[in-house]
Design a protein around this motif. Structure first.
Motif, mmCIF file in Angstrom:
data_model
loop_
_atom_site.group_PDB
_atom_site.id
_atom_site.type_symbol
_atom_site.label_atom_id
_atom_site.label_comp_id
_atom_site.label_asym_id
_atom_site.label_seq_id
_atom_site.Cartn_x
_atom_site.Cartn_y
_atom_site.Cartn_z
ATOM 1 N N PRO A 1 0.812 -1.228 0.000
ATOM 2 C CA PRO A 1 0.000 0.000 0.000
ATOM 3 C C PRO A 1 0.839 1.269 0.000
ATOM 4 O O PRO A 1 0.295 2.360 -0.193
ATOM 5 N N ASP A 2 2.134 1.132 0.187
ATOM 6 C CA ASP A 2 2.996 2.315 0.304
ATOM 7 C C ASP A 2 4.037 2.357 -0.802
ATOM 8 O O ASP A 2 5.230 2.578 -0.555
ATOM 9 N N ILE A 3 3.596 2.120 -2.033
ATOM 10 C CA ILE A 3 4.517 2.151 -3.170
ATOM 11 C C ILE A 3 5.029 3.575 -3.359
ATOM 12 O O ILE A 3 4.236 4.517 -3.478
ATOM 13 N N PRO A 4 6.349 3.751 -3.403
ATOM 14 C CA PRO A 4 6.870 5.099 -3.636
ATOM 15 C C PRO A 4 6.511 5.591 -5.033
ATOM 16 O O PRO A 4 6.608 4.850 -6.006
ATOM 17 N N VAL A 5 6.058 6.828 -5.132
ATOM 18 C CA VAL A 5 5.670 7.415 -6.416
ATOM 19 C C VAL A 5 6.891 8.065 -7.053
ATOM 20 O O VAL A 5 7.527 8.937 -6.456
ATOM 21 N N GLU A 6 7.221 7.594 -8.247
ATOM 22 C CA GLU A 6 8.360 8.153 -8.963
ATOM 23 C C GLU A 6 7.913 9.384 -9.756
ATOM 24 O O GLU A 6 7.032 9.303 -10.602
ATOM 25 N N GLU A 7 8.527 10.502 -9.461
ATOM 26 C CA GLU A 7 8.228 11.728 -10.193
ATOM 27 C C GLU A 7 9.245 11.879 -11.315
ATOM 28 O O GLU A 7 10.446 11.994 -11.078
ATOM 29 N N VAL A 8 8.741 11.855 -12.533
ATOM 30 C CA VAL A 8 9.614 11.889 -13.697
ATOM 31 C C VAL A 8 9.316 13.156 -14.496
ATOM 32 O O VAL A 8 8.171 13.405 -14.872
ATOM 33 N N ASP A 9 10.347 13.937 -14.737
ATOM 34 C CA ASP A 9 10.188 15.160 -15.530
ATOM 35 C C ASP A 9 10.136 14.820 -17.011
ATOM 36 O O ASP A 9 10.907 13.983 -17.497
ATOM 37 N N THR A 10 9.219 15.460 -17.739
ATOM 38 C CA THR A 10 9.172 15.359 -19.191
ATOM 39 C C THR A 10 9.886 16.571 -19.773
ATOM 40 O O THR A 10 9.537 17.712 -19.468
ATOM 41 N N ILE A 11 10.891 16.321 -20.603
ATOM 42 C CA ILE A 11 11.742 17.395 -21.106
ATOM 43 C C ILE A 11 11.849 17.322 -22.623
ATOM 44 O O ILE A 11 11.499 16.307 -23.243
ATOM 45 N N THR A 12 12.349 18.382 -23.208
ATOM 46 C CA THR A 12 12.556 18.427 -24.652
ATOM 47 C C THR A 12 13.878 17.748 -25.011
ATOM 48 O O THR A 12 14.709 17.449 -24.145
ATOM 49 N N VAL A 13 14.079 17.512 -26.291
ATOM 50 C CA VAL A 13 15.342 16.947 -26.757
ATOM 51 C C VAL A 13 16.493 17.885 -26.433
ATOM 52 O O VAL A 13 17.561 17.449 -25.968
ATOM 53 N N ALA A 14 16.312 19.184 -26.640
ATOM 54 C CA ALA A 14 17.370 20.161 -26.351
ATOM 55 C C ALA A 14 17.751 20.135 -24.877
ATOM 56 O O ALA A 14 18.940 20.199 -24.525
ATOM 57 N N GLU A 15 16.745 20.019 -24.010
ATOM 58 C CA GLU A 15 17.026 19.945 -22.575
ATOM 59 C C GLU A 15 17.774 18.665 -22.227
ATOM 60 O O GLU A 15 18.687 18.667 -21.387
ATOM 61 N N ALA A 16 17.404 17.555 -22.878
ATOM 62 C CA ALA A 16 18.089 16.289 -22.629
ATOM 63 C C ALA A 16 19.555 16.375 -23.027
ATOM 64 O O ALA A 16 20.443 15.883 -22.307
ATOM 65 N N ILE A 17 19.826 16.998 -24.168
ATOM 66 C CA ILE A 17 21.208 17.138 -24.631
ATOM 67 C C ILE A 17 21.998 18.035 -23.673
ATOM 68 O O ILE A 17 23.156 17.748 -23.341
ATOM 69 N N GLU A 18 21.373 19.089 -23.199
ATOM 70 C CA GLU A 18 22.045 19.981 -22.244
ATOM 71 C C GLU A 18 22.390 19.239 -20.945
ATOM 72 O O GLU A 18 23.495 19.367 -20.413
ATOM 73 N N ILE A 19 21.455 18.455 -20.453
ATOM 74 C CA ILE A 19 21.691 17.672 -19.232
ATOM 75 C C ILE A 19 22.797 16.655 -19.463
ATOM 76 O O ILE A 19 23.694 16.473 -18.628
ATOM 77 N N GLY A 20 22.765 15.997 -20.610
ATOM 78 C CA GLY A 20 23.758 14.977 -20.913
ATOM 79 C C GLY A 20 25.161 15.536 -21.069
ATOM 80 O O GLY A 20 26.135 14.936 -20.600
ATOM 81 N N MET A 21 25.277 16.682 -21.718
ATOM 82 C CA MET A 21 26.601 17.262 -21.943
ATOM 83 C C MET A 21 27.264 17.696 -20.639
ATOM 84 O O MET A 21 28.498 17.790 -20.562
ATOM 85 N N ALA A 22 26.478 17.926 -19.603
ATOM 86 C CA ALA A 22 27.027 18.332 -18.304
ATOM 87 C C ALA A 22 27.565 17.140 -17.500
ATOM 88 O O ALA A 22 28.217 17.323 -16.468
ATOM 89 N N LEU A 23 27.314 15.909 -17.967
ATOM 90 C CA LEU A 23 27.772 14.719 -17.262
ATOM 91 C C LEU A 23 29.251 14.439 -17.534
ATOM 92 O O LEU A 23 29.828 14.906 -18.520
ATOM 93 N N GLU A 24 29.856 13.635 -16.660
ATOM 94 C CA GLU A 24 31.178 13.098 -16.937
ATOM 95 C C GLU A 24 31.047 12.067 -18.061
ATOM 96 O O GLU A 24 29.980 11.487 -18.276
ATOM 97 N N ASP A 25 32.143 11.841 -18.772
ATOM 98 C CA ASP A 25 32.112 10.896 -19.890
ATOM 99 C C ASP A 25 31.659 9.512 -19.419
ATOM 100 O O ASP A 25 32.080 9.020 -18.360
ATOM 101 N N ASN A 26 30.777 8.896 -20.224
ATOM 102 C CA ASN A 26 30.298 7.522 -19.994
ATOM 103 C C ASN A 26 29.644 7.333 -18.631
ATOM 104 O O ASN A 26 29.792 6.284 -17.989
ATOM 105 N N THR A 27 28.927 8.335 -18.204
ATOM 106 C CA THR A 27 28.128 8.230 -16.980
ATOM 107 C C THR A 27 26.686 8.584 -17.311
ATOM 108 O O THR A 27 26.384 9.135 -18.371
ATOM 109 N N THR A 28 25.786 8.246 -16.382
ATOM 110 C CA THR A 28 24.364 8.534 -16.562
ATOM 111 C C THR A 28 23.850 9.382 -15.416
ATOM 112 O O THR A 28 24.477 9.482 -14.353
ATOM 113 N N THR A 29 22.694 9.983 -15.639
ATOM 114 C CA THR A 29 22.041 10.737 -14.577
ATOM 115 C C THR A 29 21.516 9.780 -13.510
ATOM 116 O O THR A 29 21.204 8.627 -13.789
#
Length: 416
Positions: A266-294
């Protein structure tokens, strides 16, 4: 692990005076008159004239492109029978009656079989494969009917004890889900794995390895499995076999499937997921270290500008996306599993963690790897003609699609 009881193994079948057993042992090809392949992970087709044991003849019929085979396993010295989807095997006892057939192995998938056994009365019995089966032995009862094993319901702790005792039966196992379902292969193939712990002995755990969905049907997607089964749920699963993965000392359920929800958390944690544009995804990705994920999961919404067909036998695809239709796309959905086939010109939502993939000497590729995807318009509404250029707009921080002077939200519902 705590051992709080002693288990006695039931016999496979209790024979009456006027019955006998005939065993086809595929772990011993020589006794069956079959010369196995000397090459690991390769099979040899069963003899065209059949295999005879104690007056009973086993014949095999190829329906699809791959025949049933005596398979040499990856260690090069172990063997099993492998039968493939829609192929058949037939047992003929001449003038005698076959009253029971019991299969042993990690996967038993035949239309005529419940669990791992068949009972009836016939001089000849045919079994039709519904998927790949991996069989170590088949035991037939000839003559008067025998008592056949019926899968019982056991706890995780009991399953572990049975594995340690060398049990070969199938069972139903009840336990509490640990974590979310996951896949163990590079691509999704209708199966998902998850862990169960014991209700009482919380330190006892077992993995449902590569399990099917409800009643043995394939999961439509990993996301479907994750939406059905959550951490903390009490569930019942079918165990085709209880095994120990010796290399990592992991107790496993193989040849299994999700059978029943006993009690939802009865207490399933609710995952809040942001919906973003492709440009926003690329901006977020470019800020990462090489070969890492968010650490965070995102949904990237955009137009498919280039799509590649799935490999034969797989449903995952790779495609590129952009914020406008018909332009060059720099964001990649790599080996993601969609709700149905992705093609150029469609608008999709890809869910997963954003990755900055960098190959030596190459520019960074921003992607979601092995995520899931859904289409804006839903199943069965793929052929859409746009009389005006569709575009995305952001109003008060919310993304909308404008098409034919109408505004739709990201679920495809018209809002203006």
């Amino acid at each position: 692990m705590k051992k709080i009881f002693t288990l006695m193994l039931a016999s496979v079948a209790v024979l009456t005076v006027n019955a006998r057993q005939v065993v086809f042992d595929f772990t011993n090809p020589t006794a069956l008159g079959i010369t196995p392949s000397e090459q690991a992970s390769k099979g040899v087709e069963l003899p065209a004239e059949g295999v005879t044991v104690d007056g009973v003849v086993l014949t095999s019929t190829k329906v699809q492109k791959n025949p049933n085979v005596l398979f040499t396993k990856s260690d090069g010295v172990s063997y099993e029978l492998r039968t493939y989807n829609t192929n058949t095997i037939t047992f003929d006892a001449g003038e005698e009656n076959i009253t029971a057939v019991e299969f042993a192995g990690s996967d038993v998938k035949y239309a005529e079989v419940t669990g791992k056994s068949w009972t009836g009365e016939a001089t000849s019995v045919t079994f039709t494969a519904t998927a790949t089966s991996k069989i170590t032995s088949i035991t037939l009862t000839i003559g008067e009917a025998a008592q056949i094993w019926t899968p019982d319901t056991i706890s995780v702790s009991e399953a572990i004890a049975l594995i340690d005792a060398g049990d070969t039966h199938d069972h139903f196992v009840k336990g509490v889900v640990m974590g979310a379902p996951f896949v163990t292969y590079a691509s999704f193939s209708g199966k998902a794995s998850f862990w169960l712990r014991d209700f009482v002995n919380e330190g006892d755990s077992i993995e449902l390895y590569d399990g099917a969905g409800l009643a043995g049907a394939n999961w439509a997607s990993l996301e479907e499995a994750q939406q059905t089964i959550h951490e903390g749920d009490s569930v019942l699963v079918y165990a085709g076999a209880l095994t120990l993965y010796a290399a990592k000392q992991i107790y496993e359920i193989t040849g299994g499937y999700y059978a029943e929800m006993l009690g939802a958390n009865p207490d399933i944690p609710v995952e809040e997921v942001d919906t973003i544009t492709v440009a926003e995804a690329i901006e977020i990705g470019m800020a990462l270290e090489d070969n890492t994920t968010t650490e965070q999961t995102y949904v990237v919404a955009g137009w498919v500008v280039t799509a590649y067909a799935p490999n034969d036998g797989y449903t995952d695809q790779t495609w590129y996306m952009a914020d406008e239709a018909g332009v060059h796309g720099d964001f990649e959905a790599y080996r993601c599993t969609p709700d149905y086939l992705v093609e150029a010109g469609q608008f999709v939502f890809v869910k997963g963690k954003i990755k900055k993939y960098v190959k030596e000497g190459k520019d960074p590729q921003i992607e979601i790897e092995k995520g899931t995807a859904t289409h804006l318009y839903g199943e069965g509404i793929e052929n859409i003609t746009l009389t005006e250029q569709a575009q995305k707009v952001v109003v008060d921080g919310v993304i909308y699609i404008v098409r034919d002077n109408k505004m739709f939200n990201l679920q495809g519902v018209q809002v203006r």
